[in-house]
Design a protein around this motif. Structure first.
Motif, PDB file in Angstrom:
ATOM      1  N   SER A 152      22.326 -77.051  -6.525  1.00 27.73           N
ATOM      2  CA  SER A 152      21.689 -76.877  -5.358  1.00 27.73           C
ATOM      3  C   SER A 152      20.203 -78.236  -5.101  1.00 27.73           C
ATOM      4  CB  SER A 152      20.754 -75.596  -5.146  1.00 27.73           C
ATOM      5  OG  SER A 152      21.949 -74.659  -5.217  1.00 27.73           O
ATOM      6  N   VAL A 153      19.947 -78.304  -3.873  1.00 26.54           N
ATOM      7  CA  VAL A 153      19.016 -79.175  -3.586  1.00 26.54           C
ATOM      8  C   VAL A 153      18.117 -78.333  -2.870  1.00 26.54           C
ATOM      9  CG1 VAL A 153      20.151 -81.340  -3.770  1.00 26.54           C
ATOM     10  CG2 VAL A 153      19.754 -80.368  -1.522  1.00 26.54           C
ATOM     11  N   HIS A 154      16.970 -78.479  -2.763  1.00 28.72           N
ATOM     12  CA  HIS A 154      15.602 -77.816  -1.746  1.00 28.72           C
ATOM     13  C   HIS A 154      15.239 -78.977  -1.014  1.00 28.72           C
ATOM     14  CE1 HIS A 154      12.252 -74.998  -1.132  1.00 28.72           C
ATOM     15  NE2 HIS A 154      13.499 -74.148  -1.170  1.00 28.72           N
ATOM     16  N   GLU A 171      13.661 -81.723  -3.594  1.00 30.36           N
ATOM     17  CA  GLU A 171      13.902 -81.284  -5.049  1.00 30.36           C
ATOM     18  C   GLU A 171      15.128 -81.224  -5.397  1.00 30.36           C
ATOM     19  OE1 GLU A 171      11.449 -81.461  -7.223  1.00 30.36           O
ATOM     20  OE2 GLU A 171       9.542 -81.689  -6.128  1.00 30.36           O
ATOM     21  N   GLY A 172      15.290 -81.595  -6.424  1.00 29.16           N
ATOM     22  CA  GLY A 172      16.849 -81.328  -7.186  1.00 29.16           C
ATOM     23  C   GLY A 172      17.566 -82.539  -7.430  1.00 29.16           C
ATOM     24  N   PRO A 173      18.501 -82.507  -7.958  1.00 29.62           N
ATOM     25  CA  PRO A 173      19.545 -81.297  -7.637  1.00 29.62           C
ATOM     26  C   PRO A 173      19.223 -80.469  -9.003  1.00 29.62           C
ATOM     27  CG  PRO A 173      20.997 -83.135  -8.536  1.00 29.62           C
ATOM     28  CD  PRO A 173      19.669 -83.734  -7.975  1.00 29.62           C
ATOM     29  N   TYR A 174      19.484 -78.937  -8.617  1.00 25.75           N
ATOM     30  CA  TYR A 174      19.427 -78.186  -9.713  1.00 25.75           C
ATOM     31  C   TYR A 174      20.621 -77.426 -10.030  1.00 25.75           C
ATOM     32  CZ  TYR A 174      14.381 -79.578  -9.507  1.00 25.75           C
ATOM     33  OH  TYR A 174      13.086 -79.921  -9.318  1.00 25.75           O
ATOM     34  N   ASN A 187      19.196 -69.840 -10.502  1.00 27.23           N
ATOM     35  CA  ASN A 187      19.025 -71.261 -10.691  1.00 27.23           C
ATOM     36  C   ASN A 187      18.452 -71.567 -11.958  1.00 27.23           C
ATOM     37  OD1 ASN A 187      17.974 -70.108  -7.683  1.00 27.23           O
ATOM     38  ND2 ASN A 187      19.282 -72.168  -7.454  1.00 27.23           N
ATOM     39  N   MET A 217      16.463 -75.333 -13.474  1.00 31.35           N
ATOM     40  CA  MET A 217      16.005 -76.572 -12.979  1.00 31.35           C
ATOM     41  C   MET A 217      16.238 -77.520 -14.049  1.00 31.35           C
ATOM     42  SD  MET A 217      12.522 -75.524 -11.302  1.00 31.35           S
ATOM     43  CE  MET A 217      12.199 -77.039 -10.605  1.00 31.35           C
ATOM     44  N   GLN A 252      18.535 -80.446 -15.729  1.00 29.54           N
ATOM     45  CA  GLN A 252      19.134 -81.469 -15.155  1.00 29.54           C
ATOM     46  C   GLN A 252      20.032 -82.488 -16.288  1.00 29.54           C
ATOM     47  OE1 GLN A 252      16.107 -83.644 -13.125  1.00 29.54           O
ATOM     48  NE2 GLN A 252      17.122 -82.866 -11.247  1.00 29.54           N
ATOM     49  N   LEU A 308      16.605 -70.266  -4.247  1.00 29.82           N
ATOM     50  CA  LEU A 308      15.591 -71.108  -4.837  1.00 29.82           C
ATOM     51  C   LEU A 308      14.073 -71.389  -4.680  1.00 29.82           C
ATOM     52  CD1 LEU A 308      15.482 -73.580  -7.234  1.00 29.82           C
ATOM     53  CD2 LEU A 308      16.753 -75.130  -5.636  1.00 29.82           C
TER      54      LEU A 308
END
Length: 450
Positions: A210-212, A223-226, A245, A247, A249, A305
């Motif tokens: 996911s990205v935010h 922010e991301g990807p997570y 989620n 975080m 990476q 997230l």
């Protein structure tokens, strides 16, 4: 005219971290009354309860909020006098909620439902991405009006092979998503999906990401990807259910990160041209063997997230995306000492987990787990601090942000508890829960359900 900001939630979750930032005229309105509302009220935070006490009631968040909005007497007390401009936001918005807010003269701190649905429609995703040269998984979109089950099944087998995956055009947290192995399964499970249907090629051993994003008038904040946490039987019996989620990476190469950010910015810019402002989540599927990345869906709303991101941004004195989201609809001063910037992990890890009833039968909660920060040593769970802020945690702590009440009946796949950890839940080099995470999850579920 003063602004009054209401964050309406089924239980206080997404908006909690803003309680000590937006200290004036910001309220959480909760459908449920539970240990979270009790703790926040005890701390003096402005949390108003609708007074429902059955935390495991089988009601969708949108339906719960609509029930609150339909109570004119309750809402009249919340909205207050005519000298205040009332504004509201939600995790998930429906046309009914939008209409009910309008009846109370409440403005939404969100894009219109029409725009949210246009961007979030899974049937349109491949078309959006194709225009921008972004890769998606092989999919077939069926509008219900032109849908014949037997013909659709044969079409899917020919183009996607067996098994394949079907899901509804809308829906959050993996609901209405099924893996199909036969014509009989397709007929049975597709009937559970109302509206349009998307069929996709089944990809084994993939990593969901996911990205935010927060789209502002001048910038696209990213922010991301997570890692998404999906498909672990220790968390839920539903292999497609969203369960949190991480975080972490470590298993992502720089090339993969660049691919994802490039695709995300293109989609965010497209959303902006349509008039979208505020938080947007994008989900991806990463195939470690082929190194391919596919866009899975656009979540045109606040996302799971958001809760974790807000807490980490606050801890690092970064302007939270959630605060920037609100500022797109109503002018607010930034919190003193907070600056725009990206989260820095530098060896630090954060994760959040949704622990579901992973049995095939209903379970009754035998104990309550009050919200707060805990330590777990061996098999002893001890309350460390009455707080729901990530900044108050230290490494190894467990924050319980939600748990069902003692005596509640919990159906299969229903959430038993939500927790935040100040460490990774997933191993560094493999998409597996760590041994410590498995122990923590099992202990909390056993503590609550017996």
């Amino acid at each position: 005219m003063r602004n009054k900001i209401l964050f309406l939630e089924k239980v206080p979750f997404m908006g909690v971290e803003l309680l000590d930032l937006l200290v004036e005229n910001y309220y959480i309105v909760s459908y449920h009354s539970d240990s979270t509302t009790t703790l926040l009220q005890k701390k003096g935070f402005p949390v108003v309860c609708y007074k429902n006490t059955n935390a495991s009631e089988n009601i969708l968040g949108g339906d719960a909020i609509a029930r609150v909005l339909k109570n004119k007497k309750f809402m009249k007390k919340i909205v207050g006098n005519k000298g205040t401009k009332t504004r509201a936001l939600f995790f998930y918005t429906t046309k009914e909620m939008e209409s009910l807010c309008k009846s109370h003269n409440i403005s939404l701190l969100l894009p219109s439902v029409r725009l949210q649905k246009k961007l979030g429609d899974k049937l349109s995703l491949e078309q959006f991405c194709k225009q921008m040269g972004i890769k998606t998984n092989t999919t077939i979109a069926y509008k219900r009006v032109a849908y014949t089950p037997s013909r659709a099944y044969e079409d899917c087998v020919q183009k996607l092979g067996l098994p394949f995956v079907i899901q509804s055009s809308f829906g959050a947290s993996g609901e209405s998503t099924y893996k199909i192995h036969s014509a009989e399964e397709f007929l049975l499970l597709s009937n559970k999906i109302s509206g349009g249907l998307r069929a996709s090629k089944y990809l084994g051993d993939i990593v969901p990401l996911s990205v935010h994003i927060c789209i502002t008038r001048t910038k696209i904040l990213f922010e991301g990807p997570y890692l998404q946490i999906v498909g672990f039987p220790e968390l839920s019996q539903n292999p497609f259910q969203f369960c949190g989620n991480d975080m972490n990476q470590h298993m992502l190469t720089q090339t993969v990160k660049v691919k994802i950010k490039s695709a995300s910015i293109k989609l965010a810019q497209f959303a902006r041209t349509l008039g979208y402002r505020g938080i947007l989540g994008i989900d991806f599927l990463y195939d470690p063997s082929s190194k391919e990345v596919y866009v899975q869906e656009i979540n045109s709303r606040l996302v799971g997230l958001t809760r974790l991101i807000t807490g980490v941004q606050k801890e690092q004195k970064l302007t939270p995306h959630l605060l920037s989201h609100i500022q797109q609809f109503v002018p607010l001063k930034n919190s003193e000492g907070f600056v725009e910037g990206n989260i820095k992990l530098n060896g630090r890890s954060y994760s959040q987990l949704y622990i579901a009833n992973n049995a095939t039968t209903p379970q009754r909660a035998t104990r309550s787990l009050p919200s707060g920060i805990y330590t777990l040593k061996g098999n002893k769970l001890a309350l460390k601090k009455e707080s729901l802020f990530v900044a108050d945690m230290t490494r190894g702590d467990i924050m319980c942000t939600f748990a069902v009440n003692k005596g509640d009946n919990v159906q299969p796949s229903d959430i038993v508890a939500k927790i935040i950890l100040k460490e990774a839940a997933i191993e560094k080099k493999a998409y597996r829960l760590t041994k410590k995470t498995k122990h923590t999850v099992a202990h909390i579920r056993r503590y609550i359900l017996g």
